[in-house]
Design a protein around this motif. Structure first.
Motif: not given
Length: 88
Positions: A75-88
């Motif tokens: 997905v980093s190749k397909k999107f300018k920015h990738v934001d991963y949020r783990d809210w646990e």
């Protein structure tokens, strides 16, 4: 205009997933229930899972960790920015 694609509940620990950027989103937000993060923590070293016989020798957490790394790489190749949020 900034385009954002939010995704959640992917559960990559169960199977691979391919995400395409059909709408030209600038940002992919991965929010909640993406994977069991402890699997990546416990298995930080990448492994090659392209060979089926090699995949069969891995434990489920090690395989899940590599599926996540491969997913993020893709997905980093397909999107300018990738934001991963783990809210646990």
């Amino acid at each position: 205009m900034l385009k954002i694609l939010p995704m959640s509940d992917l559960h990559l620990e169960f199977s691979n997933l391919t995400v395409e950027n059909h709408h030209g989103a600038d940002v992919l937000v991965l929010a909640g229930d993406i994977l069991v993060a402890k699997a990546v923590h416990d298995h930080p070293k990448p492994v090659d899972i392209s060979n089926e016989s090699k995949r069969e020798t891995l434990g489920s957490n090690q395989l899940a960790a590599q599926i996540f790394r491969d997913f993020i790489s893709d997905v980093s190749k397909k999107f300018k920015h990738v934001d991963y949020r783990d809210w646990e």
